[in-house]
Design an enzyme around this catalytic site. Structure first.
Site, mmCIF file in Angstrom:
data_model
loop_
_atom_site.group_PDB
_atom_site.id
_atom_site.type_symbol
_atom_site.label_atom_id
_atom_site.label_comp_id
_atom_site.label_asym_id
_atom_site.label_seq_id
_atom_site.Cartn_x
_atom_site.Cartn_y
_atom_site.Cartn_z
ATOM 1 N N SER A 43 0.808 -1.229 0.000
ATOM 2 C CA SER A 43 0.000 0.000 0.000
ATOM 3 C C SER A 43 0.836 1.271 0.000
ATOM 4 C CB SER A 43 -0.941 0.020 1.220
ATOM 5 O OG SER A 43 -1.805 -1.085 1.199
ATOM 6 N N CYS A 47 3.664 6.602 -7.452
ATOM 7 C CA CYS A 47 3.704 7.907 -8.120
ATOM 8 C C CYS A 47 4.596 8.896 -7.376
ATOM 9 C CB CYS A 47 2.298 8.486 -8.233
ATOM 10 S SG CYS A 47 1.127 7.457 -9.138
ATOM 11 N N ASP A 289 -3.205 -1.543 -12.731
ATOM 12 C CA ASP A 289 -2.355 -1.409 -13.915
ATOM 13 C C ASP A 289 -2.323 -2.652 -14.799
ATOM 14 O OD1 ASP A 289 -1.821 1.017 -12.811
ATOM 15 O OD2 ASP A 289 0.284 0.624 -12.338
ATOM 16 N N TRP A 440 -11.786 35.856 -18.105
ATOM 17 C CA TRP A 440 -12.111 34.693 -18.929
ATOM 18 C C TRP A 440 -11.030 33.644 -18.656
ATOM 19 C CZ3 TRP A 440 -16.149 33.208 -21.912
ATOM 20 C CH2 TRP A 440 -17.113 34.176 -22.222
#
Length: 459
Positions: A43, A47, A289, A440
């Site tokens: 666990s 990344c 994965d 914007w």
């Protein structure tokens, strides 16, 4: 009545999320859970490894969400350093190998979860197994790389590959004071972007002092008398290296499942239904994965190795195994990354993806800033948008910039999931204040330009 047994192959995101969720729904008297993990850790965040290697994360253990002891305290029999070597589907059992003792044994199951993850691509080229050449997939890999950096005879590093892992590792090596060269076989770095957007990443990497060589096909790793890497050879040059990091990408780890006769798709990943049950097998689930997922925009399966999907798959599998209900409808292909202060994001289709599925499209690219232009700290941002020809349906967005650029891609991810047109996007009520956005927002500016392109193409 004896408890059912759930066997989980893989002790990381999908596997342990599935085990934990199933345990929440069923106690030990109803469901016996046995999980096998061939590595030293459970666990953890793969990344986060580049950021640990680079020093942004100070301690390896900070990447571990839950230890084996914590899982065992919740009545999950997690067996570390134990590799499943065979799945007997008909007999509903798995053969396990204790990698420390060498013992092998069979374990029966009523329900099985396959969460074997992905493996780094490691080309069968001369010298790939030399000392100083590293893949970075596990915490063990990260530690081996850090040890190698401290022993390196010089300060020259070569990264092979310029995808997410490649550019993140280039930054990590730069922080260690190495002279970094990235060898990329593609037209531009970050092949998940269109080449025109990849060029922006290339320019930024050059500005950081990272040398990027495109269209570079690696042919072999050169070594010295001691067997350690000395250089990386391509089809037309040689690049000195005291350490080499492979960032070529990953492939689904499905050899075990294939040998058991489980179905795989065109990208090598296991095929599942919406409940993450392996197609054709009522008692076997798979996620993370090692599976293929439905691309909601392209309408076909693809392989995407991301922790976000893996954790969702585990939750859904655990719910279904534990007597609840959950489905995973698919993805739009959202991903973000960075190299130093440059942020990179994409969602949906690239131009070549749209062509591959027979979609006609228009594009719009704009340059803006992440804040009001007059507000201190406003940084440039480039947004590229793809819209379907005539209908104006949003197909994809790519963003390269600084100062909060990457997470703006989430606006597009929601729009893609909802099937919105670029014209509908222009009506979105987004938050505005000068420290956060121009009046914007850049994504809306791109949508307005895409609307014009759709109208012009339909004339």
């Amino acid at each position: 009545m004896a408890a059912e047994r759930l066997v989980v192959i893989g002790g990381d995101a999908t596997g342990m999320s599935a085990a934990s969720q199933a345990r929440r729904l069923k106690g030990p008297d109803e469901l016996d859970i046995v999980a096998f993990e061939r590595g030293h850790f459970s666990s953890y965040s793969a990344c986060g490894i580049p950021y640990w290697v680079g020093g942004d994360v100070s301690d390896r253990d900070d990447l571990i969400a839950r230890t084996p002891e914590e899982h065992r305290a919740r009545a999950i029999d997690l067996r570390m350093r134990t590799e499943v070597t065979e799945i007997d589907v008909a007999g509903q059992r798995v053969r396990a190998l204790d990698r420390d003792s060498g013992e092998t044994y069979w374990t029966d199951f009523d329900k099985l979860v396959v969460a074997t993850g992905a493996r780094p691509v490691r080309p069968a080229l001369p010298g790939m197994d030399a000392a100083g050449v590293h893949g970075v997939q596990t915490l063990d890999d990260g530690q081996a790389l850090l040890d190698s950096l401290s022993r390196a005879p010089g300060r020259r590093a070569v990264v092979v590959g310029a995808g997410y892992i490649g550019v993140e590792m280039a930054e990590a090596l730069l922080k260690h004071g190495f002279e970094v060269t990235v060898l990329n076989r593609g037209e531009q770095p970050m092949a998940t972007l269109d080449p025109d957007m990849g060029r922006l990443v290339h320019d930024a990497m050059d500005g950081l002092g990272i040398t990027t060589v495109n269209r570079a096909e690696v042919t072999k790793i050169l070594t010295g008398a001691d067997g350690r890497v000395t250089a990386v050879a391509t089809n037309d040059a040689s690049y000195p290296a005291d350490v080499v990091v492979l960032g070529i990408g990953v492939e689904p780890e499905t050899a075990l499942a294939r040998s058991a006769g489980l179905p795989v798709g065109p990208h090598g990943g296991l095929l599942t239904d919406l409940s993450m049950r392996v197609v054709g097998h009522d008692t076997i689930w798979a996620g993370g994965d090692c599976v293929e997922v439905l691309d909601l925009v392209a309408g076909r399966t693809r392989h995407i190795a991301l922790g976000t999907h893996a954790n969702k798959h585990g939750q859904i599998i655990g719910s279904n195994v534990g007597g609840g209900y959950g489905t995973f409808p698919g993805v739009v292909g959202t991903a973000v990354s960075k190299v130093c202060d440059l942020e990179i994001a994409r969602t949906g289709l690239r131009e070549k993806d749209a062509r591959a599925v027979g979609l006609r499209y228009v594009t719009a690219t704009i340059e803006s800033t992440g804040r009001a232009g007059y507000y201190p700290g406003a940084e440039p941002m480039t947004v590229k948008m793809l819209a379907e020809y005539r209908t104006g349906r949003l197909l994809g967005v790519q963003i390269v910039g600084r100062d909060g650029a990457a997470k703006r891609v989430d606006i597009a991810a929601v729009a893609l999931t909802a099937g919105m047109t670029v014209e509908q996007m222009t009506e979105l009520d987004l938050g505005y204040a000068p420290p956060f956005s121009p009046v914007w927002d850049p994504v809306l500016v791109a949508a307005r330009k895409a609307v014009q392109a759709v109208r012009a193409a339909g004339v």
